[in-house]
Motif scaffolding. Structure first.
Motif, PDB file in Angstrom:
ATOM      1  N   HIS A   1     -80.819 -68.526  14.678  1.00 45.03           N
ATOM      2  CA  HIS A   1     -81.239 -69.916  14.165  1.00 45.03           C
ATOM      3  C   HIS A   1     -80.666 -70.839  15.015  1.00 45.03           C
ATOM      4  N   ARG A   2     -79.620 -70.705  15.755  1.00 44.80           N
ATOM      5  CA  ARG A   2     -79.150 -72.230  16.266  1.00 44.80           C
ATOM      6  C   ARG A   2     -79.228 -72.345  17.716  1.00 44.80           C
ATOM      7  N   ALA A   3     -80.195 -71.074  17.957  1.00 45.82           N
ATOM      8  CA  ALA A   3     -80.487 -70.869  19.736  1.00 45.82           C
ATOM      9  C   ALA A   3     -80.929 -72.052  20.447  1.00 45.82           C
ATOM     10  N   ALA A   4     -81.525 -73.044  20.078  1.00 43.08           N
ATOM     11  CA  ALA A   4     -81.441 -73.739  20.696  1.00 43.08           C
ATOM     12  C   ALA A   4     -80.614 -74.888  21.481  1.00 43.08           C
ATOM     13  N   ALA A   5     -79.614 -74.688  20.020  1.00 46.34           N
ATOM     14  CA  ALA A   5     -77.828 -75.178  20.594  1.00 46.34           C
ATOM     15  C   ALA A   5     -77.623 -75.134  21.290  1.00 46.34           C
TER      16      ALA A   5
ATOM     17  N   ASN B   1     -75.249 -75.110  27.028  1.00 40.24           N
ATOM     18  CA  ASN B   1     -75.623 -74.389  28.615  1.00 40.24           C
ATOM     19  C   ASN B   1     -75.841 -74.988  29.532  1.00 40.24           C
ATOM     20  N   THR B   2     -77.084 -76.090  29.276  1.00 39.07           N
ATOM     21  CA  THR B   2     -77.355 -76.939  30.496  1.00 39.07           C
ATOM     22  C   THR B   2     -76.869 -78.567  30.632  1.00 39.07           C
ATOM     23  N   LEU B   3     -75.761 -78.576  29.738  1.00 42.73           N
ATOM     24  CA  LEU B   3     -75.877 -79.819  29.447  1.00 42.73           C
ATOM     25  C   LEU B   3     -74.133 -78.972  29.954  1.00 42.73           C
ATOM     26  N   GLY B   4     -73.535 -78.015  29.817  1.00 40.02           N
ATOM     27  CA  GLY B   4     -72.753 -77.302  30.867  1.00 40.02           C
ATOM     28  C   GLY B   4     -72.874 -77.110  32.143  1.00 40.02           C
ATOM     29  N   ALA B   5     -73.902 -76.362  32.651  1.00 39.28           N
ATOM     30  CA  ALA B   5     -74.627 -76.471  34.183  1.00 39.28           C
ATOM     31  C   ALA B   5     -74.677 -78.344  34.707  1.00 39.28           C
ATOM     32  N   ALA B   6     -74.867 -78.659  34.183  1.00 39.90           N
ATOM     33  CA  ALA B   6     -75.475 -80.435  34.339  1.00 39.90           C
ATOM     34  C   ALA B   6     -73.588 -80.514  35.459  1.00 39.90           C
ATOM     35  N   ALA B   7     -73.166 -80.072  33.338  1.00 37.73           N
ATOM     36  CA  ALA B   7     -71.531 -80.998  33.839  1.00 37.73           C
ATOM     37  C   ALA B   7     -70.822 -80.661  35.467  1.00 37.73           C
ATOM     38  N   GLY B   8     -71.244 -79.300  35.303  1.00 39.56           N
ATOM     39  CA  GLY B   8     -70.637 -78.259  36.384  1.00 39.56           C
ATOM     40  C   GLY B   8     -70.650 -78.589  37.715  1.00 39.56           C
ATOM     41  N   CYS B   9     -72.371 -79.259  38.222  1.00 39.56           N
ATOM     42  CA  CYS B   9     -72.774 -79.528  39.461  1.00 39.56           C
ATOM     43  C   CYS B   9     -72.180 -80.598  39.438  1.00 39.56           C
ATOM     44  N   LEU B  10     -72.239 -81.743  38.176  1.00 40.21           N
ATOM     45  CA  LEU B  10     -71.687 -83.051  38.951  1.00 40.21           C
ATOM     46  C   LEU B  10     -69.443 -83.038  39.122  1.00 40.21           C
ATOM     47  N   ALA B  11     -69.197 -81.940  38.667  1.00 47.74           N
ATOM     48  CA  ALA B  11     -67.613 -81.669  38.808  1.00 47.74           C
ATOM     49  C   ALA B  11     -68.423 -80.932  40.200  1.00 47.74           C
ATOM     50  N   ALA B  12     -68.070 -80.541  40.928  1.00 43.86           N
ATOM     51  CA  ALA B  12     -68.405 -79.757  42.032  1.00 43.86           C
ATOM     52  C   ALA B  12     -68.524 -80.692  42.701  1.00 43.86           C
ATOM     53  N   GLY B  13     -70.450 -81.533  43.049  1.00 46.25           N
ATOM     54  CA  GLY B  13     -70.560 -82.451  44.175  1.00 46.25           C
ATOM     55  C   GLY B  13     -69.535 -83.392  43.792  1.00 46.25           C
TER      56      GLY B  13
ATOM     57  N   SER C   1     -74.349 -68.356  11.858  1.00 40.98           N
ATOM     58  CA  SER C   1     -74.259 -69.421  13.000  1.00 40.98           C
ATOM     59  C   SER C   1     -73.076 -69.603  13.185  1.00 40.98           C
ATOM     60  N   LEU C   2     -72.858 -69.859  14.801  1.00 41.02           N
ATOM     61  CA  LEU C   2     -71.496 -70.059  15.115  1.00 41.02           C
ATOM     62  C   LEU C   2     -70.919 -70.735  14.634  1.00 41.02           C
TER      63      LEU C   2
END
Length: 170
Positions: free
Chosen positions: A105-109, A114-126, A166-167
């Motif tokens: 039930h915490r799939a939205a979290a 996951n989205t924040l991690g992808a954005a952080a990865g793009c910023l860190a790479a760039g 939950s996790l």
């Protein structure tokens, strides 16, 4: 040729993520009796990292193909590069459905993290790894993140998470 290379890299990565995500339920169904969801996630992250290790070396070997857009060789080189890049991304794409399964039930979290991690990865790479470490440095940083996520998930314990649990927090 650089624009083609960028398009192939982005396309192959997205294709791999999509294929892996589509295969996720199949992977879960076959592995859920043997591993907890977190254990499966950790193994999938480590598999993705292992499959990604040879990528820069294989791509460097492709650079020795003759260049010239009038011959079929560059198209062959682009196709081979796409295949090399797609494989580890398939394993990486399968990690998301596994984590959604674990989260229940915490799939939205999980989606948000996951989205924040992808954005952080793009910023860190760039702004970090690419300017200071080049493509190889960025690749090694991404490998380190996958290994850390995989080992972290495996260390969280072998207990199985049902879709309604939950996790663990903290």
């Amino acid at each position: 040729v650089h624009a083609w290379a960028g398009a192939v890299i982005a396309g192959a990565a997205l294709l791999g993520l999509g294929l892996g995500s589509a295969m996720g339920p199949w992977v879960i169904q076959r592995a859920e009796r043997r591993f907890s969801a977190l254990g499966l996630y950790g193994r999938m992250e480590l598999l993705a990292a292992g499959l990604a290790i040879p990528v820069p070396f294989l791509l460097q070997r492709l650079a020795h193909f003759p260049v010239g857009m009038e011959s079929p060789v560059p198209w062959l080189r682009l196709g081979l590069a796409a295949g090399i890049i797609t494989v580890p991304f398939v394993a990486l794409g399968a990690t998301f459905p596994v984590m959604v399964r674990a989260a229940g039930h915490r799939a939205a979290a999980v989606y948000g993290v996951n989205t924040l991690g992808a954005a952080a990865g793009c910023l860190a790479a760039g702004y970090g790894t690419l300017p200071h470490g080049g493509v190889f440095g960025a690749h090694m940083a991404a490998l380190a993140c996958s290994v850390a996520a995989g080992v972290g998930a495996l260390r969280m314990g072998p207990r199985s998470l049902s879709p309604t649990e939950s996790l663990p927090s903290g």
